[in-house]
Design an enzyme around this catalytic site. Structure first.
Site, PDB file in Angstrom:
ATOM      1  N   TYR A  66       3.947  10.692 -13.316  1.00 16.05           N
ATOM      2  CA  TYR A  66       4.823  11.513 -12.483  1.00 16.05           C
ATOM      3  C   TYR A  66       4.626  12.997 -12.784  1.00 16.05           C
ATOM      4  O   TYR A  66       4.113  13.386 -13.830  1.00 16.05           O
ATOM      5  CB  TYR A  66       6.297  11.130 -12.670  1.00 16.05           C
ATOM      6  N   CYS A  67       5.054  13.830 -11.816  1.00 18.39           N
ATOM      7  CA  CYS A  67       5.077  15.278 -11.974  1.00 18.39           C
ATOM      8  C   CYS A  67       6.353  15.785 -11.319  1.00 18.39           C
ATOM      9  O   CYS A  67       7.350  15.075 -11.255  1.00 18.39           O
ATOM     10  CB  CYS A  67       3.816  15.917 -11.386  1.00 18.39           C
ATOM     11  N   ARG A  68       6.339  16.986 -10.793  1.00 21.07           N
ATOM     12  CA  ARG A  68       7.550  17.539 -10.189  1.00 21.07           C
ATOM     13  C   ARG A  68       7.800  16.936  -8.813  1.00 21.07           C
ATOM     14  O   ARG A  68       8.909  16.556  -8.479  1.00 21.07           O
ATOM     15  CB  ARG A  68       7.444  19.064 -10.084  1.00 21.07           C
ATOM     16  N   GLY A  70       5.083  14.840  -7.019  1.00 19.73           N
ATOM     17  CA  GLY A  70       4.205  13.726  -6.682  1.00 19.73           C
ATOM     18  C   GLY A  70       2.784  14.127  -6.358  1.00 19.73           C
ATOM     19  O   GLY A  70       1.914  13.269  -6.220  1.00 19.73           O
ATOM     20  N   MET A  95       9.902  14.243 -10.037  1.00 21.64           N
ATOM     21  CA  MET A  95      11.175  14.525 -10.701  1.00 21.64           C
ATOM     22  C   MET A  95      12.212  15.118  -9.747  1.00 21.64           C
ATOM     23  O   MET A  95      13.403  15.035  -9.998  1.00 21.64           O
ATOM     24  CB  MET A  95      10.957  15.481 -11.881  1.00 21.64           C
TER      25      MET A  95
END
Length: 106
Positions: A66-68, A70, A95
């Site tokens: 995951y990241c901020r 996608g 996130m």
């Protein structure tokens, strides 16, 4: 398998996977705001260092990335596929849409 999963799919699959590793590919500054419990953090913006650190991971595990939002995690999954990882799952919405637990980064 490299797959984009919805928030619900990702969380449910992760909860039922005893071979799972959670991977956070955000920056240090983003991680300072909180991290999904038990995630390992490798910043995708580190370039070759990112590739080296990812390449050293156990390819037999299933990675939940995951990241901020996608986007970077989707790129990370593609890199992992090229490096020979069999299973990586991208968290759609990242996130920004995560409603699960968040803990302070170490």
């Amino acid at each position: 398998m490299i797959e984009d999963l919805s928030q619900d799919e990702w969380a449910e699959q992760l909860a039922n996977d005893d071979n799972a590793v959670i991977l956070d590919v955000r920056t240090d500054a983003e991680v300072a705001d909180g991290i999904i419990p038990n995630a390992i953090h490798i910043d995708i913006y580190k370039g070759q260092d990112f590739i080296d650190e990812i390449g050293a991971l156990d390819k037999s595990k299933n990675y939940y990335v995951y990241c901020r939002s996608g986007n970077r995690s989707g790129q990370a999954c593609q890199i992992m596929e090229q490096l020979g990882f069999e299973n990586a799952y991208n968290l759609e919405g990242g996130m920004m849409q995560w409603t699960g637990d968040i803990v302070d980064a170490d």
